[in-house]
Design an enzyme around this catalytic site. Structure first.
Site, mmCIF file in Angstrom:
data_model
loop_
_atom_site.group_PDB
_atom_site.id
_atom_site.type_symbol
_atom_site.label_atom_id
_atom_site.label_comp_id
_atom_site.label_asym_id
_atom_site.label_seq_id
_atom_site.Cartn_x
_atom_site.Cartn_y
_atom_site.Cartn_z
ATOM 1 N N GLN A 143 0.834 -1.198 0.000
ATOM 2 C CA GLN A 143 0.000 0.000 0.000
ATOM 3 C C GLN A 143 0.870 1.250 0.000
ATOM 4 O OE1 GLN A 143 -3.450 -0.584 2.172
ATOM 5 N NE2 GLN A 143 -4.083 1.550 2.280
ATOM 6 N N SER A 177 4.440 -6.298 2.880
ATOM 7 C CA SER A 177 3.110 -6.181 3.481
ATOM 8 C C SER A 177 2.038 -6.712 2.530
ATOM 9 C CB SER A 177 2.849 -4.729 3.883
ATOM 10 O OG SER A 177 1.613 -4.576 4.544
ATOM 11 N N ARG A 185 -9.429 -7.842 3.589
ATOM 12 C CA ARG A 185 -8.413 -7.241 4.458
ATOM 13 C C ARG A 185 -8.539 -5.716 4.443
ATOM 14 N NH1 ARG A 185 -2.817 -5.667 3.563
ATOM 15 N NH2 ARG A 185 -1.356 -6.366 5.190
ATOM 16 N N HIS A 238 0.030 -2.632 10.831
ATOM 17 C CA HIS A 238 1.185 -3.324 11.418
ATOM 18 C C HIS A 238 1.492 -2.882 12.847
ATOM 19 C CE1 HIS A 238 1.877 -5.312 7.664
ATOM 20 N NE2 HIS A 238 1.901 -4.153 7.035
#
Length: 319
Positions: free
Chosen positions: A16, A96, A121, A202
């Site tokens: 992202q 990620s 997600r 995260h």
């Protein structure tokens, strides 16, 4: 003079933040393999991802629930274009979100599974962003160890991404991130950059969605990898599809070990690092992690054309 693809290759899939308006326009127009991937994404997700990747605004593409499938679809489209020309990396890794594309490239997930999982997600992460006043901050010019020390002094701030030796991203509550930002600048950081993201990724704030996303992962079959996949959670090769499922859940609140991941690929013999997807963030990270390696991007038509030409040249020499 064109480039040459030297030695074993690590294929790197971005996460992202790599999205760009118009990132699929030339891809869809110039490469039928890419157009087919976007058609699959539109059908599976029942929304016009292909159009959003071609004509969507920066604001639209920054929505977490849109960003995640958009980046993965674009990355897999570029992967299929490369693969059709004989691209065979020795290993793949994803930063990620990019780990889902890497797993699809390695056959652990189908493209359809990867797209459905990242769409869910993104939805779940957006919910966290709406309910928690969180933030993410890139700290440039301090060692990762110094950033860890600053986070220890500010409860609510955690290291999210170890991107390069002197660029570390932190994540957490808005108050804690502001506290670390002030302390980092006082400690000599070159600069601090607030990330334009929809949620504090995260960090432990993501534990709120771990059960829901874990249930989504459990519904999907995971195959064993057909090529080496270096996990950005452990910076080690995956041993099985079952392990991949576990690590994708851990990844939600765990830090991205990108420096160690790239170094693991180098220790495994890779000498060329190719970013497969939009943007050029991983290319930049790799140049500072491993300046001795050849680093290439594919995120714009010119760079993609250069890599494709190198593949064609290599194939011509081999024949």
């Amino acid at each position: 003079m064109g480039i040459e693809l030297e030695g074993p290759i690590l294929g790197m899939f971005p996460g992202q933040g790599s999205q760009r308006p118009g990132m699929a326009t030339a891809l869809r127009a110039d490469h039928h393999e890419a157009a087919a991937v976007f058609a699959t994404a539109d059908a599976v997700l029942e929304q016009p991802i292909s159009q959003l990747c071609s004509t969507g605004s920066e604001e639209e593409l920054q929505r977490t629930d849109i960003t995640q499938p958009a980046v993965v679809a674009t990355s897999l489209a570029i992967w299929d274009v490369l693969r059709a020309r004989g691209f065979e990396p020795a290993a793949v890794a994803g930063h990620s979100l990019g780990e889902f594309a890497a797993l699809a490239a390695a056959g652990v997930l189908t493209y359809e599974q990867a797209l459905l999982l990242v769409a869910r997600r993104g939805e779940l992460m957006a919910q966290v962003g709406e309910s928690v006043p969180g933030a993410m901050l890139a700290i440039i010019g301090l060692s990762a160890e110094r950033v860890e020390e600053l986070c220890e002094q500010a409860p609510g701030a955690e290291v999210a991404n170890y991107n390069e030796p002197e660029q570390t991203v932190i994540s957490g509550t808005a108050t804690a991130i502001a506290e670390v930002e002030t302390a980092a600048l006082a400690a000599g950081a070159e600069k601090c950059v607030r990330l334009k993201v929809g949620a504090p990724f995260h960090c432990s704030l993501m534990d709120a969605i771990a059960a829901d996303f874990g249930a989504e992962l459990d519904r999907q079959p995971f195959a064993d990898p057909r090529m080496t996949v270096i996990s950005s959670v452990t910076a080690a090769p995956l041993r099985s599809g079952a392990e991949a499922r576990i690590l994708l859940r851990r990844q939600l609140s765990g830090s991205v070990q990108w420096v160690r991941t790239v170094r693991a690929a180098l220790n495994g013999g890779s000498t060329t690092l190719v970013e497969i997807g939009p943007g050029r963030a991983l290319t930049g990270f790799a140049k500072r992690i491993a300046p001795e390696a050849q680093t290439l991007g594919t995120g714009n038509p010119k760079n993609l054309a250069a890599v494709l030409a190198a593949l064609e040249n290599a194939r011509a020499i081999a024949s």
